[in-house]
Motif scaffolding. Sequence first.
Motif, PDB file in Angstrom:
ATOM      1  N   MET A  35      -0.648 -10.440   2.049  1.00 28.15           N
ATOM      2  CA  MET A  35       0.099  -9.186   2.592  1.00 28.15           C
ATOM      3  C   MET A  35      -0.116  -8.453   3.586  1.00 28.15           C
ATOM      4  N   SER A  36       1.016  -7.944   4.520  1.00 29.27           N
ATOM      5  CA  SER A  36       1.283  -6.965   5.321  1.00 29.27           C
ATOM      6  C   SER A  36       0.635  -6.090   5.389  1.00 29.27           C
ATOM      7  N   GLY A  37       0.913  -5.123   6.463  1.00 29.02           N
ATOM      8  CA  GLY A  37       0.278  -3.534   6.074  1.00 29.02           C
ATOM      9  C   GLY A  37       1.119  -2.862   5.573  1.00 29.02           C
ATOM     10  N   PHE A  38       0.725  -1.555   5.556  1.00 35.07           N
ATOM     11  CA  PHE A  38       1.924  -0.179   4.674  1.00 35.07           C
ATOM     12  C   PHE A  38       3.021   0.221   5.695  1.00 35.07           C
ATOM     13  N   ASP A  39       4.117   0.839   5.007  1.00 40.37           N
ATOM     14  CA  ASP A  39       4.834   1.919   6.027  1.00 40.37           C
ATOM     15  C   ASP A  39       3.565   2.984   5.396  1.00 40.37           C
ATOM     16  N   ARG A  40       4.063   3.605   6.722  1.00 38.58           N
ATOM     17  CA  ARG A  40       3.467   5.172   6.530  1.00 38.58           C
ATOM     18  C   ARG A  40       3.729   6.348   4.854  1.00 38.58           C
ATOM     19  N   ALA A  41       4.862   5.731   4.704  1.00 38.25           N
ATOM     20  CA  ALA A  41       5.115   6.808   3.865  1.00 38.25           C
ATOM     21  C   ALA A  41       4.473   5.737   1.998  1.00 38.25           C
ATOM     22  N   ARG A  42       4.810   4.046   1.761  1.00 36.14           N
ATOM     23  CA  ARG A  42       3.440   4.049   0.866  1.00 36.14           C
ATOM     24  C   ARG A  42       2.091   3.624   1.154  1.00 36.14           C
ATOM     25  N   ALA A  43       1.697   4.413   2.226  1.00 35.97           N
ATOM     26  CA  ALA A  43       0.225   4.185   2.927  1.00 35.97           C
ATOM     27  C   ALA A  43      -0.142   5.365   1.674  1.00 35.97           C
ATOM     28  N   VAL A  44       0.467   6.486   1.966  1.00 36.38           N
ATOM     29  CA  VAL A  44      -0.022   7.482   1.361  1.00 36.38           C
ATOM     30  C   VAL A  44       0.116   7.491  -0.077  1.00 36.38           C
ATOM     31  N   ASP A  45       0.835   6.645  -0.300  1.00 33.51           N
ATOM     32  CA  ASP A  45       1.675   7.136  -1.274  1.00 33.51           C
ATOM     33  C   ASP A  45       0.134   5.693  -2.280  1.00 33.51           C
ATOM     34  N   ARG A  46      -0.191   5.094  -1.804  1.00 34.94           N
ATOM     35  CA  ARG A  46      -1.120   3.780  -2.329  1.00 34.94           C
ATOM     36  C   ARG A  46      -2.627   4.708  -2.488  1.00 34.94           C
ATOM     37  N   LEU A  47      -2.350   5.374  -1.169  1.00 35.22           N
ATOM     38  CA  LEU A  47      -3.572   6.977  -1.661  1.00 35.22           C
ATOM     39  C   LEU A  47      -3.522   7.981  -2.758  1.00 35.22           C
ATOM     40  N   GLU A  48      -2.538   7.993  -3.001  1.00 33.45           N
ATOM     41  CA  GLU A  48      -2.790   8.973  -4.094  1.00 33.45           C
ATOM     42  C   GLU A  48      -2.768   8.717  -5.544  1.00 33.45           C
ATOM     43  N   ASP A  49      -2.152   6.800  -5.654  1.00 32.58           N
ATOM     44  CA  ASP A  49      -2.503   6.318  -6.745  1.00 32.58           C
ATOM     45  C   ASP A  49      -4.150   6.348  -6.937  1.00 32.58           C
ATOM     46  N   LEU A  50      -4.620   6.131  -5.725  1.00 27.86           N
ATOM     47  CA  LEU A  50      -5.806   5.123  -6.034  1.00 27.86           C
ATOM     48  C   LEU A  50      -6.896   6.695  -6.251  1.00 27.86           C
ATOM     49  N   VAL A  51      -6.376   8.062  -6.238  1.00 29.28           N
ATOM     50  CA  VAL A  51      -6.748   8.782  -6.596  1.00 29.28           C
ATOM     51  C   VAL A  51      -7.040   9.494  -7.447  1.00 29.28           C
ATOM     52  N   GLU A  52      -5.407   9.244  -7.608  1.00 25.77           N
ATOM     53  CA  GLU A  52      -5.334   9.358  -9.252  1.00 25.77           C
ATOM     54  C   GLU A  52      -5.918   8.674 -10.318  1.00 25.77           C
ATOM     55  N   THR A  53      -6.054   7.439  -9.839  1.00 23.31           N
ATOM     56  CA  THR A  53      -6.747   6.260 -11.202  1.00 23.31           C
ATOM     57  C   THR A  53      -8.384   7.011 -11.466  1.00 23.31           C
ATOM     58  N   VAL A  54      -9.240   7.136  -9.557  1.00 27.12           N
ATOM     59  CA  VAL A  54     -10.171   7.928  -9.552  1.00 27.12           C
ATOM     60  C   VAL A  54     -10.549   9.328 -10.485  1.00 27.12           C
ATOM     61  N   ALA A  55      -9.812  10.366 -10.235  1.00 32.27           N
ATOM     62  CA  ALA A  55      -9.826  11.149 -11.328  1.00 32.27           C
ATOM     63  C   ALA A  55      -9.673  11.461 -12.438  1.00 32.27           C
ATOM     64  N   ASN A  56      -9.079  10.201 -13.077  1.00 31.91           N
ATOM     65  CA  ASN A  56      -7.944  10.571 -14.274  1.00 31.91           C
ATOM     66  C   ASN A  56      -8.694   9.103 -15.050  1.00 31.91           C
ATOM     67  N   GLU A  57      -8.796   8.366 -14.619  1.00 32.63           N
ATOM     68  CA  GLU A  57     -10.253   6.861 -14.893  1.00 32.63           C
ATOM     69  C   GLU A  57     -11.415   7.251 -14.981  1.00 32.63           C
ATOM     70  N   ARG A  58     -12.196   6.287 -15.988  1.00 31.09           N
ATOM     71  CA  ARG A  58     -13.227   5.924 -16.453  1.00 31.09           C
ATOM     72  C   ARG A  58     -13.213   5.021 -14.803  1.00 31.09           C
ATOM     73  N   MET A  59     -14.801   5.148 -14.675  1.00 29.58           N
ATOM     74  CA  MET A  59     -15.047   4.475 -13.147  1.00 29.58           C
ATOM     75  C   MET A  59     -16.345   3.803 -13.261  1.00 29.58           C
ATOM     76  N   PRO A  60     -16.579   2.406 -12.944  1.00 29.41           N
ATOM     77  CA  PRO A  60     -17.627   1.381 -12.869  1.00 29.41           C
ATOM     78  C   PRO A  60     -19.035   3.000 -12.594  1.00 29.41           C
ATOM     79  N   VAL A  61     -18.972   3.311 -11.804  1.00 25.06           N
ATOM     80  CA  VAL A  61     -20.307   4.614 -11.941  1.00 25.06           C
ATOM     81  C   VAL A  61     -19.394   6.223 -11.088  1.00 25.06           C
ATOM     82  N   PRO A  62     -19.969   6.453 -11.251  1.00 25.83           N
ATOM     83  CA  PRO A  62     -19.600   8.186 -10.579  1.00 25.83           C
ATOM     84  C   PRO A  62     -19.305   7.932  -9.440  1.00 25.83           C
TER      85      PRO A  62
END
Length: 221
Positions: free
Chosen positions: A1-28
Amino acid sequence: MSGFDRARAVDRLEDLVETVANERMPVPVREVWAFGDVALGLDPVERLDVYVTKDVLMRDDSDNGAVDADAIAAEYGVEGIGKSVRADWAADHPEYLRANANGHAAPEQCLAAHLLEEDEPVHLEVCNAAFEDNVTQRLRGARLREDYTQLLDPRGVCLWAEGTRSDEAFRKLREGELALPTLSAALEMLGLDDAEAETAARELHAWREQQDGVTVRGDVV
């Protein structure tokens, strides 16, 4: 997979933070940072660099009455359930369970499996130390070993900490407003002389260019 355009990169970071904030992680997880290309305002972003500060699992906060850690370990052939990673997380997400070469649950690999797609151009750093502290620690280690590929790029921005998302950090990322120095200049600010900083930056850039897909590095400080 090639890189992200800037908007998609920030969207991906937002998705990742949302996952960490709302889902149970393997460690705190305590903090999520972005560093490297995305923090510099580059477009496209060839690789997305993410730093996660986690806690070492001293005591599993799973409901011990509902989850049998030993049974999960036996079923999947992975040691350390309930010790290195949460037992209830392993029970709910066996597809994300990953072990190191010794057959022991590897928290950084488990986090990567939960948070990232297999072929994404993302580098994930996972450590129990805060980002700034590990920048210093890794710099010290890289100089001792004369291996600058072990450096942690100090140009980072905190996106989420202790349950709080930084909307301002995301705004600045999206608009490319962060004013950050070159890598060599940032390393000089940490105490390297000009020649060593240039060498270190060159070697780290060369290492990054060789990476493909998801890469993960875990530290315990």
